[in-house]
Scaffold this motif. Structure first.
Motif, PDB file in Angstrom:
ATOM      1  N   VAL A 214     -41.738-135.333  58.181  1.00  0.00           N
ATOM      2  CA  VAL A 214     -42.105-134.176  57.371  1.00  0.00           C
ATOM      3  C   VAL A 214     -43.133-134.618  56.328  1.00  0.00           C
ATOM      4  O   VAL A 214     -42.913-135.605  55.618  1.00  0.00           O
ATOM      5  CB  VAL A 214     -40.859-133.586  56.676  1.00  0.00           C
ATOM      6  N   VAL A 215     -44.243-133.908  56.272  1.00  0.00           N
ATOM      7  CA  VAL A 215     -45.295-134.222  55.298  1.00  0.00           C
ATOM      8  C   VAL A 215     -45.327-133.089  54.274  1.00  0.00           C
ATOM      9  O   VAL A 215     -45.289-131.916  54.650  1.00  0.00           O
ATOM     10  CB  VAL A 215     -46.668-134.341  56.009  1.00  0.00           C
ATOM     11  N   LEU A 216     -45.370-133.442  53.002  1.00  0.00           N
ATOM     12  CA  LEU A 216     -45.339-132.395  51.977  1.00  0.00           C
ATOM     13  C   LEU A 216     -46.566-132.408  51.087  1.00  0.00           C
ATOM     14  O   LEU A 216     -47.143-133.464  50.800  1.00  0.00           O
ATOM     15  CB  LEU A 216     -44.108-132.568  51.083  1.00  0.00           C
ATOM     16  N   SER A 217     -46.908-131.203  50.602  1.00  0.00           N
ATOM     17  CA  SER A 217     -47.878-131.037  49.514  1.00  0.00           C
ATOM     18  C   SER A 217     -47.124-131.101  48.192  1.00  0.00           C
ATOM     19  O   SER A 217     -45.889-131.082  48.164  1.00  0.00           O
ATOM     20  CB  SER A 217     -48.521-129.657  49.587  1.00  0.00           C
ATOM     21  N   ALA A 218     -47.874-131.073  47.112  1.00  0.00           N
ATOM     22  CA  ALA A 218     -47.287-130.902  45.783  1.00  0.00           C
ATOM     23  C   ALA A 218     -46.876-129.438  45.634  1.00  0.00           C
ATOM     24  O   ALA A 218     -47.335-128.573  46.390  1.00  0.00           O
ATOM     25  CB  ALA A 218     -48.315-131.266  44.731  1.00  0.00           C
ATOM     26  N   MET A 219     -46.014-129.140  44.654  1.00  0.00           N
ATOM     27  CA  MET A 219     -45.684-127.734  44.371  1.00  0.00           C
ATOM     28  C   MET A 219     -46.976-126.977  44.066  1.00  0.00           C
ATOM     29  O   MET A 219     -47.879-127.527  43.424  1.00  0.00           O
ATOM     30  CB  MET A 219     -44.767-127.662  43.152  1.00  0.00           C
ATOM     31  N   SER A 220     -47.058-125.711  44.495  1.00  0.00           N
ATOM     32  CA  SER A 220     -48.320-124.980  44.313  1.00  0.00           C
ATOM     33  C   SER A 220     -48.680-124.943  42.823  1.00  0.00           C
ATOM     34  O   SER A 220     -47.817-124.748  41.972  1.00  0.00           O
ATOM     35  CB  SER A 220     -48.225-123.571  44.876  1.00  0.00           C
ATOM     36  N   GLY A 221     -49.952-125.136  42.544  1.00  0.00           N
ATOM     37  CA  GLY A 221     -50.429-125.136  41.157  1.00  0.00           C
ATOM     38  C   GLY A 221     -50.369-126.501  40.501  1.00  0.00           C
ATOM     39  O   GLY A 221     -51.041-126.756  39.505  1.00  0.00           O
ATOM     40  N   GLU A 222     -49.572-127.416  41.072  1.00  0.00           N
ATOM     41  CA  GLU A 222     -49.361-128.706  40.411  1.00  0.00           C
ATOM     42  C   GLU A 222     -50.630-129.569  40.417  1.00  0.00           C
ATOM     43  O   GLU A 222     -50.979-130.171  39.395  1.00  0.00           O
ATOM     44  CB  GLU A 222     -48.199-129.439  41.097  1.00  0.00           C
TER      45      GLU A 222
ATOM     46  N   VAL B 127     -34.673-138.601  59.064  1.00  0.00           N
ATOM     47  CA  VAL B 127     -35.877-137.774  58.918  1.00  0.00           C
ATOM     48  C   VAL B 127     -36.768-138.514  57.920  1.00  0.00           C
ATOM     49  O   VAL B 127     -36.299-138.952  56.871  1.00  0.00           O
ATOM     50  CB  VAL B 127     -35.520-136.375  58.371  1.00  0.00           C
ATOM     51  N   VAL B 128     -38.042-138.677  58.269  1.00  0.00           N
ATOM     52  CA  VAL B 128     -38.954-139.405  57.385  1.00  0.00           C
ATOM     53  C   VAL B 128     -39.837-138.408  56.643  1.00  0.00           C
ATOM     54  O   VAL B 128     -40.513-137.585  57.265  1.00  0.00           O
ATOM     55  CB  VAL B 128     -39.816-140.398  58.199  1.00  0.00           C
ATOM     56  N   VAL B 129     -39.797-138.465  55.319  1.00  0.00           N
ATOM     57  CA  VAL B 129     -40.538-137.503  54.496  1.00  0.00           C
ATOM     58  C   VAL B 129     -41.698-138.237  53.820  1.00  0.00           C
ATOM     59  O   VAL B 129     -41.476-139.185  53.053  1.00  0.00           O
ATOM     60  CB  VAL B 129     -39.611-136.867  53.432  1.00  0.00           C
ATOM     61  N   VAL B 130     -42.919-137.833  54.142  1.00  0.00           N
ATOM     62  CA  VAL B 130     -44.098-138.579  53.678  1.00  0.00           C
ATOM     63  C   VAL B 130     -44.933-137.718  52.726  1.00  0.00           C
ATOM     64  O   VAL B 130     -45.140-136.525  52.970  1.00  0.00           O
ATOM     65  CB  VAL B 130     -44.963-139.000  54.892  1.00  0.00           C
ATOM     66  N   ALA B 131     -45.422-138.349  51.664  1.00  0.00           N
ATOM     67  CA  ALA B 131     -46.292-137.646  50.720  1.00  0.00           C
ATOM     68  C   ALA B 131     -47.640-137.379  51.372  1.00  0.00           C
ATOM     69  O   ALA B 131     -48.289-138.306  51.859  1.00  0.00           O
ATOM     70  CB  ALA B 131     -46.484-138.502  49.467  1.00  0.00           C
TER      71      ALA B 131
ATOM     72  N   VAL C 134     -43.226-136.107  43.712  1.00  0.00           N
ATOM     73  CA  VAL C 134     -42.104-135.291  43.220  1.00  0.00           C
ATOM     74  C   VAL C 134     -41.462-134.523  44.379  1.00  0.00           C
ATOM     75  O   VAL C 134     -40.248-134.556  44.573  1.00  0.00           O
ATOM     76  CB  VAL C 134     -42.614-134.311  42.131  1.00  0.00           C
ATOM     77  N   THR C 135     -42.280-133.850  45.184  1.00  0.00           N
ATOM     78  CA  THR C 135     -41.700-132.999  46.234  1.00  0.00           C
ATOM     79  C   THR C 135     -41.002-133.815  47.327  1.00  0.00           C
ATOM     80  O   THR C 135     -39.965-133.391  47.838  1.00  0.00           O
ATOM     81  CB  THR C 135     -42.758-132.060  46.860  1.00  0.00           C
ATOM     82  N   ILE C 136     -41.564-134.986  47.676  1.00  0.00           N
ATOM     83  CA  ILE C 136     -40.903-135.755  48.754  1.00  0.00           C
ATOM     84  C   ILE C 136     -39.514-136.226  48.312  1.00  0.00           C
ATOM     85  O   ILE C 136     -38.573-136.227  49.098  1.00  0.00           O
ATOM     86  CB  ILE C 136     -41.740-136.954  49.286  1.00  0.00           C
ATOM     87  N   ALA C 137     -39.390-136.601  47.029  1.00  0.00           N
ATOM     88  CA  ALA C 137     -38.075-137.055  46.546  1.00  0.00           C
ATOM     89  C   ALA C 137     -37.099-135.883  46.550  1.00  0.00           C
ATOM     90  O   ALA C 137     -35.955-136.014  46.988  1.00  0.00           O
ATOM     91  CB  ALA C 137     -38.210-137.649  45.153  1.00  0.00           C
ATOM     92  N   LEU C 138     -37.559-134.714  46.079  1.00  0.00           N
ATOM     93  CA  LEU C 138     -36.660-133.551  46.008  1.00  0.00           C
ATOM     94  C   LEU C 138     -36.193-133.124  47.398  1.00  0.00           C
ATOM     95  O   LEU C 138     -35.003-132.859  47.608  1.00  0.00           O
ATOM     96  CB  LEU C 138     -37.359-132.387  45.290  1.00  0.00           C
TER      97      LEU C 138
ATOM     98  N   SER D 240     -37.822-141.018  51.878  1.00  0.00           N
ATOM     99  CA  SER D 240     -39.186-140.597  51.527  1.00  0.00           C
ATOM    100  C   SER D 240     -40.095-141.804  51.355  1.00  0.00           C
ATOM    101  O   SER D 240     -39.629-142.886  50.963  1.00  0.00           O
ATOM    102  CB  SER D 240     -39.162-139.799  50.225  1.00  0.00           C
ATOM    103  N   TYR D 241     -41.369-141.606  51.656  1.00  0.00           N
ATOM    104  CA  TYR D 241     -42.373-142.662  51.440  1.00  0.00           C
ATOM    105  C   TYR D 241     -43.640-142.073  50.830  1.00  0.00           C
ATOM    106  O   TYR D 241     -44.106-141.008  51.247  1.00  0.00           O
ATOM    107  CB  TYR D 241     -42.771-143.310  52.778  1.00  0.00           C
ATOM    108  N   THR D 242     -44.231-142.813  49.896  1.00  0.00           N
ATOM    109  CA  THR D 242     -45.574-142.455  49.424  1.00  0.00           C
ATOM    110  C   THR D 242     -46.582-142.964  50.465  1.00  0.00           C
ATOM    111  O   THR D 242     -46.209-143.735  51.375  1.00  0.00           O
ATOM    112  CB  THR D 242     -45.872-143.131  48.073  1.00  0.00           C
ATOM    113  N   GLY D 243     -47.824-142.606  50.290  1.00  0.00           N
ATOM    114  CA  GLY D 243     -48.873-143.082  51.210  1.00  0.00           C
ATOM    115  C   GLY D 243     -48.944-144.599  51.227  1.00  0.00           C
ATOM    116  O   GLY D 243     -49.102-145.230  52.275  1.00  0.00           O
ATOM    117  N   ASN D 244     -48.837-145.171  50.054  1.00  0.00           N
ATOM    118  CA  ASN D 244     -48.876-146.629  49.920  1.00  0.00           C
ATOM    119  C   ASN D 244     -47.712-147.289  50.656  1.00  0.00           C
ATOM    120  O   ASN D 244     -47.874-148.307  51.328  1.00  0.00           O
ATOM    121  CB  ASN D 244     -48.835-146.963  48.422  1.00  0.00           C
TER     122      ASN D 244
END
Ligand code: ADP
Ligand code: ASP
Ligand code: MG
Length: 411
Positions: free
Chosen positions: A38-46, A130-134, A76-80, A94-98
């Motif tokens: 699962v790849v996530l964006s930041a919360m809208s507006g963030e 499930v792998v959640v990536v920023a 923030v969103t990947i951790a949540l 969850s993983y950051t890009g790095n």
């Protein structure tokens, strides 16, 4: 069992409630047996808020540091979401890009992905997580955080799908697919069942921001099956495909794209000598300003007028460069206009149909909309018009090319 990459955009993770809803959805898919990244964006507006914070310190934030701040939104969103999954009994990490190691070049704020290390993700999938990536972020060879340009989470999703040879990349957003034009502007817009990569690339390049351009390039290049779907409504969405079906019903035009991002500059009374285009545009490109449309008029009195468009953000810079050039080459004057819009019709059906451009011009003429510039390629025709007529033009063209959704009963 399939391997699916699912990307959720900013509005889909815009609040805690939405993140819980996404978690429910991911849980359901996981229980159906698919392996999920699962790849996530930041919360809208963030992301806008973070850019604004940086701008309160300086007008020109150092690109490297801007990436350090804007990449936090996705962390923030990947951790949540990961917490929300674990709370539901779904093993997740969850993983950051790095951390994944999404290696990019060092062009901060618009980096390109060079390589993705898939080992960690594969190991987690094997363990049933499930792998959640920023989305939107990577790291360069020096270990600096980079970002992929606005809307870049789409590209993270597609690039991961390519690297993992996923069965499908699903882009979940706040519309239920790709429409004939932006449904926020034209209520009669229709969802497309399918659109070719080539058409989607033109639509994205010409202003339809439903998918980031690079994500479509990537999907085309690596042949990633790509689908745009609504985050919270069931439905087939829109499939982006390679095949150009030769069907009788194939419309000539698949979609209408538009943007308000450009501005127009004209240099008038230029002595018409060979090399004049180079003399005008050489200094513009030397200043790193991209030019889009160009028109040079036929000379009379041995002088010519030369018009081109640039991104609105670069209008003033381009105007200064052009005024210098005008003095050097003895042109009469420089004039400009920022209140323009570009409207484009796109469709592979144009290849086999004549008269598409004139049908477009006729529809605009009927609304008394003046065309200032025209450019064409094999599968698109673009015109520049006065900005205030943009919506009228898009609606008129939508009707003229028979793209309007059938009226619902009783309407
Ligand atoms: P996300 O935050 O999920 O990435 P975006 O705002 O980037 O979402 O993209 C979805 C938006 O794209 C829609 O809300 C819609 O207004 C806009 N859009 C522009 N052109 C189109 C189109 N042709 N079809 C569908 N949506 C479009
Ligand atoms: N958060 C980033 C942006 O707003 C990336 C994305 O949402 O795709 O541009
Ligand atoms: Mg987007």
């Amino acid at each position: 069992m399939a391997l699916i990459v699912q990307k959720f955009g900013g509005t889909s993770v815009g609040s805690i409630e939405r993140i819980e809803q996404v978690a429910e959805k991911v849980k359901k898919h996981r229980e159906a047996g698919d392996d999920l990244v699962v790849v996530l964006s930041a919360m809208s507006g963030e992301t806008n808020r973070l850019i604004d914070l940086a701008r309160q310190i300086t007008d020109q934030p150092v690109p490297r540091e801007l990436d350090v701040i804007v990449s936090t939104g996705e962390q923030v969103t990947i951790a949540l979401l990961t917490m929300a999954l674990i709370k539901r009994g779904v093993p997740a990490v969850s993983y950051t890009g790095n951390q994944v190691r999404i290696l990019t070049d060092s062009s901060h704020n618009k980096a390109r992905i060079l390589q993705i290390d898939d080992q960690k993700i594969r190991a987690d999938l094997k363990e049933g997580r499930v792998v959640v990536v920023a989305g939107f972020q990577g790291v360069d060879e020096h270990g600096s955080i980079t970002t992929l340009g606005r809307g870049g989470s789409d590209t993270t999703g597609v690039a991961l799908a390519a690297a993992l040879k996923a069965d499908e990349c699903q882009i979940y957003t706040d519309v239920d697919g790709v429409y004939t034009t932006d449904p926020r502007v034209v209520p009669q817009a229709r969802r497309l069942e399918k659109i070719t990569f080539e058409e989607m690339l033109e639509m994205a390049s010409l202003g339809s921001k439903v998918l980031q351009i690079r994500s479509v390039e990537f999907a085309g290049k690596y042949n990633v099956p790509l689908r745009v779907l609504h985050s919270f409504k069931e439905g087939p969405g829109t499939l982006i495909t390679i095949d150009e079906e030769e069907s009788m019903e194939q419309p000539i035009i698949s979609g209408i794209a538009f943007n308000r991002d450009e501005a127009k500059l004209t240099i008038r009374g230029v002595p018409d000598t060979p090399g004049v285009a180079f003399k005008i545009l050489g200094p513009i490109s030397a200043s790193n300003i991209e030019v889009d449309m160009i028109v040079q008029n036929v000379a009379h009195d041995n002088t010519t007028d030369f018009t081109f468009t640039v991104h609105r953000n670069e209008y003033e810079k381009a105007q200064n460069v052009l005024e210098n050039t005008a003095r050097e080459i003895g042109a009469r004057e420089v004039i400009g206009d920022t209140k323009i819009a570009k409207v484009s019709i796109v469709g592979v059906g144009m290849r086999s149909h004549a008269g598409v451009a004139s049908r477009m011009f006729e529809a605009l003429a009927k609304e008394s909309i003046n065309i200032q510039m025209i450019s064409t390629s094999e599968i698109k025709v673009s015109v520049v018009i006065e900005e205030k007529y943009l919506e009228l033009a898009v609606r008129a063209l939508h009707t003229a090319f028979e793209l309007d959704a059938p009226a619902r009963q009783g309407e």
